[in-house]
Scaffold this motif. Structure first.
Motif, mmCIF file in Angstrom:
data_model
loop_
_atom_site.group_PDB
_atom_site.id
_atom_site.type_symbol
_atom_site.label_atom_id
_atom_site.label_comp_id
_atom_site.label_asym_id
_atom_site.label_seq_id
_atom_site.Cartn_x
_atom_site.Cartn_y
_atom_site.Cartn_z
ATOM 1 N N ASP A 78 -53.275 -11.923 4.090
ATOM 2 C CA ASP A 78 -52.764 -10.561 3.953
ATOM 3 C C ASP A 78 -53.110 -9.988 2.580
ATOM 4 O O ASP A 78 -52.738 -8.861 2.249
ATOM 5 C CB ASP A 78 -51.260 -10.492 4.206
ATOM 6 C CG ASP A 78 -50.458 -11.421 3.307
ATOM 7 O OD1 ASP A 78 -51.062 -12.059 2.428
ATOM 8 O OD2 ASP A 78 -49.229 -11.505 3.482
ATOM 9 N N THR A 79 -53.820 -10.759 1.775
ATOM 10 C CA THR A 79 -54.330 -10.329 0.470
ATOM 11 C C THR A 79 -55.855 -10.321 0.528
ATOM 12 O O THR A 79 -56.457 -10.736 1.517
ATOM 13 C CB THR A 79 -53.899 -11.305 -0.632
ATOM 14 O OG1 THR A 79 -54.533 -12.583 -0.396
ATOM 15 C CG2 THR A 79 -52.392 -11.491 -0.650
ATOM 16 N N PHE A 80 -56.472 -9.854 -0.540
ATOM 17 C CA PHE A 80 -57.897 -10.079 -0.705
ATOM 18 C C PHE A 80 -58.109 -11.552 -1.067
ATOM 19 O O PHE A 80 -57.206 -12.198 -1.622
ATOM 20 C CB PHE A 80 -58.467 -9.208 -1.827
ATOM 21 C CG PHE A 80 -58.580 -7.750 -1.477
ATOM 22 C CD1 PHE A 80 -59.716 -7.262 -0.865
ATOM 23 C CD2 PHE A 80 -57.549 -6.868 -1.766
ATOM 24 C CE1 PHE A 80 -59.829 -5.913 -0.529
ATOM 25 C CE2 PHE A 80 -57.638 -5.519 -1.440
ATOM 26 C CZ PHE A 80 -58.784 -5.051 -0.815
ATOM 27 N N ALA A 81 -59.275 -12.091 -0.758
ATOM 28 C CA ALA A 81 -59.665 -13.440 -1.173
ATOM 29 C C ALA A 81 -61.000 -13.309 -1.887
ATOM 30 O O ALA A 81 -62.027 -13.007 -1.265
ATOM 31 C CB ALA A 81 -59.780 -14.372 0.031
ATOM 32 N N VAL A 134 -52.927 -6.480 -1.912
ATOM 33 C CA VAL A 134 -53.669 -5.257 -1.587
ATOM 34 C C VAL A 134 -53.329 -4.128 -2.549
ATOM 35 O O VAL A 134 -54.210 -3.384 -3.013
ATOM 36 C CB VAL A 134 -53.357 -4.833 -0.132
ATOM 37 C CG1 VAL A 134 -53.914 -3.446 0.158
ATOM 38 C CG2 VAL A 134 -53.921 -5.855 0.850
ATOM 39 N N ARG A 135 -52.045 -3.995 -2.893
ATOM 40 C CA ARG A 135 -51.623 -2.888 -3.750
ATOM 41 C C ARG A 135 -52.142 -3.023 -5.173
ATOM 42 O O ARG A 135 -52.336 -2.026 -5.863
ATOM 43 C CB ARG A 135 -50.101 -2.788 -3.729
ATOM 44 C CG ARG A 135 -49.561 -2.206 -2.426
ATOM 45 C CD ARG A 135 -48.104 -2.490 -2.224
ATOM 46 N NE ARG A 135 -47.864 -3.914 -1.963
ATOM 47 C CZ ARG A 135 -46.694 -4.415 -1.596
ATOM 48 N NH1 ARG A 135 -45.660 -3.613 -1.468
ATOM 49 N NH2 ARG A 135 -46.554 -5.705 -1.360
ATOM 50 N N LEU A 136 -52.405 -4.248 -5.606
ATOM 51 C CA LEU A 136 -52.951 -4.426 -6.956
ATOM 52 C C LEU A 136 -54.362 -3.855 -7.049
ATOM 53 O O LEU A 136 -54.706 -3.180 -8.018
ATOM 54 C CB LEU A 136 -52.956 -5.903 -7.332
ATOM 55 C CG LEU A 136 -51.594 -6.553 -7.560
ATOM 56 C CD1 LEU A 136 -51.756 -8.031 -7.869
ATOM 57 C CD2 LEU A 136 -50.848 -5.854 -8.687
ATOM 58 N N ASP A 146 -58.791 7.709 -11.692
ATOM 59 C CA ASP A 146 -57.854 8.602 -12.368
ATOM 60 C C ASP A 146 -57.106 9.501 -11.373
ATOM 61 O O ASP A 146 -56.733 10.622 -11.693
ATOM 62 C CB ASP A 146 -58.567 9.455 -13.421
ATOM 63 C CG ASP A 146 -57.589 10.030 -14.447
ATOM 64 O OD1 ASP A 146 -56.600 9.342 -14.768
ATOM 65 O OD2 ASP A 146 -57.805 11.180 -14.904
ATOM 66 N N HIS A 147 -56.925 8.998 -10.156
ATOM 67 C CA HIS A 147 -56.096 9.672 -9.152
ATOM 68 C C HIS A 147 -55.783 8.650 -8.066
ATOM 69 O O HIS A 147 -56.374 7.572 -8.021
ATOM 70 C CB HIS A 147 -56.785 10.909 -8.565
ATOM 71 C CG HIS A 147 -58.086 10.614 -7.876
ATOM 72 N ND1 HIS A 147 -58.174 9.992 -6.645
ATOM 73 C CD2 HIS A 147 -59.364 10.867 -8.273
ATOM 74 C CE1 HIS A 147 -59.432 9.883 -6.286
ATOM 75 N NE2 HIS A 147 -60.183 10.393 -7.268
ATOM 76 N N ASP A 148 -54.836 8.970 -7.187
ATOM 77 C CA ASP A 148 -54.477 8.037 -6.123
ATOM 78 C C ASP A 148 -55.694 7.724 -5.255
ATOM 79 O O ASP A 148 -56.393 8.635 -4.785
ATOM 80 C CB ASP A 148 -53.371 8.622 -5.254
ATOM 81 C CG ASP A 148 -52.040 8.679 -5.985
ATOM 82 O OD1 ASP A 148 -51.890 7.975 -7.001
ATOM 83 O OD2 ASP A 148 -51.149 9.447 -5.548
ATOM 84 N N ALA A 149 -55.948 6.431 -5.057
ATOM 85 C CA ALA A 149 -57.101 6.002 -4.286
ATOM 86 C C ALA A 149 -56.651 5.161 -3.098
ATOM 87 O O ALA A 149 -55.542 4.601 -3.088
ATOM 88 C CB ALA A 149 -58.061 5.199 -5.162
ATOM 89 N N SER A 150 -57.500 5.071 -2.104
ATOM 90 C CA SER A 150 -57.207 4.251 -0.932
ATOM 91 C C SER A 150 -57.464 2.780 -1.248
ATOM 92 O O SER A 150 -58.011 2.441 -2.302
ATOM 93 C CB SER A 150 -58.071 4.689 0.254
ATOM 94 O OG SER A 150 -59.452 4.558 -0.071
ATOM 95 N N ILE A 151 -57.081 1.903 -0.338
ATOM 96 C CA ILE A 151 -57.311 0.470 -0.515
ATOM 97 C C ILE A 151 -58.812 0.208 -0.526
ATOM 98 O O ILE A 151 -59.530 0.664 0.366
ATOM 99 C CB ILE A 151 -56.641 -0.329 0.612
ATOM 100 C CG1 ILE A 151 -55.117 -0.135 0.563
ATOM 101 C CG2 ILE A 151 -56.984 -1.807 0.506
ATOM 102 C CD1 ILE A 151 -54.394 -0.714 1.763
#
Length: 314
Positions: A78-81, A134-136, A146-151
């Motif tokens: 459920d995270t990046f690897a 994912v949120r990290l 410098d703005h909200d970005a997607s995953i």
């Protein structure tokens, strides 16, 4: 283009390749044995002690391992690897194809993607892995843009990038050795923002660096007067009134060093003064903000090629 490495070469924390020692080859030179043919695994979790948004309540799992016969079945995270192959080669099935990651390459698996993992040759593989939430990485992408970005999404499961390989290895070692907080924070943010920038599927546009000389001067003065403290990147960025990523970029450009290396320079200069005065090495390490005497010794060897004891008594 970088040269392709053999499965017998290893990659050190500086991202440099080293050939196997003489006598390590078998089968007429067509194969090689990794040193100490046994599997080794170390697993731990890291959480920044600072409160900035990149690490708030999100642990990062880390793995340092050598596998020879071990095989990972089909599974997901459920995270990046994300990790660097240091020696040997790993083969894995991913998105309907079989991929091979050799020494010096970076393997990247997106969250929720089914994959496997096993040795590509009979010598196995050695690697350092990080499993960031994912949120990290989304926060790293947001600071980068410098703005909200997607995953972020990484389209290529295996990449060869010498610069990023060095960043990943030094980050992994810093987290394992519990380096000073500013170094951990800075390496984490810089490494993953570079990963998104260089290999993400949606490359953001970087904000131009302006004339923030006064902000950087404030940050430098703070480090020079608080060098005994375990300063965090969040604290330094707030004092300079810059975002953590923009502080890293601007500080590097104007000073020539990232903030944590500048802080090491400040501590190093203070330590030299105290050693010349004859103060005990252990005490000098403590009062100048180094983690311990061994940390001070490593810095002296790296900076001027001698130990603190040799410097104090020439």
């Amino acid at each position: 283009m970088n040269a392709v490495l053999s499965s017998c070469e290893r990659i050190d924390i500086e991202g440099e390749a080293h050939s196997p020692r003489l006598g390590s080859q078998t089968d007429g030179g067509t194969n090689c044995k990794m040193e100490k043919q046994r599997e080794q695994v170390k697993f731990w979790r890291w959480r920044s002690s600072s409160n900035h948004e990149l690490s708030q309540e999100h642990d990062v799992e880390l793995l340092r391992a050598r596998y020879i016969t071990h095989s990972f079945g089909r599974h997901t995270h459920d995270t990046f690897a994300i990790g660097v192959i240091q020696q040997g080669a790993e083969e894995f099935d991913y998105r309907g194809e079989t991929h091979v990651a050799i020494a010096g390459t970076i393997a990247m698996i997106n969250p929720g993607e089914v994959h496997t993992g096993h040795a590509a040759t009979d010598v196995g593989w050695t690697y350092r892995m990080l499993y960031p939430d994912v949120r990290l990485l989304q926060q790293a992408a947001s600071q980068l843009a410098d703005h909200d970005a997607s995953i972020p999404y990484f389209p290529n499961p295996v990449v060869q990038d010498e610069y990023l390989t060095g960043l990943m290895l030094r980050l992994h070692v810093a987290l394992e050795e519990q380096a000073p907080q500013l170094e951990q924070d800075s390496r984490f943010l810089w490494t993953f923002s570079q990963l998104v920038w260089r290999h993400g599927g949606d490359r953001p546009t970087l904000k131009a660096i302006g004339n923030e000389s006064r902000a950087i001067q404030i940050a430098r003065e703070y480090l020079e007067t608080h060098y005994t403290e375990n300063v965090s990147l969040e604290t330094l960025a707030a004092i300079a009134h810059l975002s953590p990523f923009h502080l890293l970029r601007t500080f590097r450009k104007q000073v020539g060093l990232p903030p944590h290396e500048y802080l090491n320079q400040v501590r190093f200069r203070q330590a030299k003064k105290l050693l010349v005065q004859g103060q005990p090495i252990r005490e000098v390490a403590h009062v100048t903000g180094f983690a311990d005497q061994s940390h001070l010794t490593r810095q002296f060897k790296r900076m001027i090629g001698v130990t603190p004891g040799q410097y104090r008594s020439p």
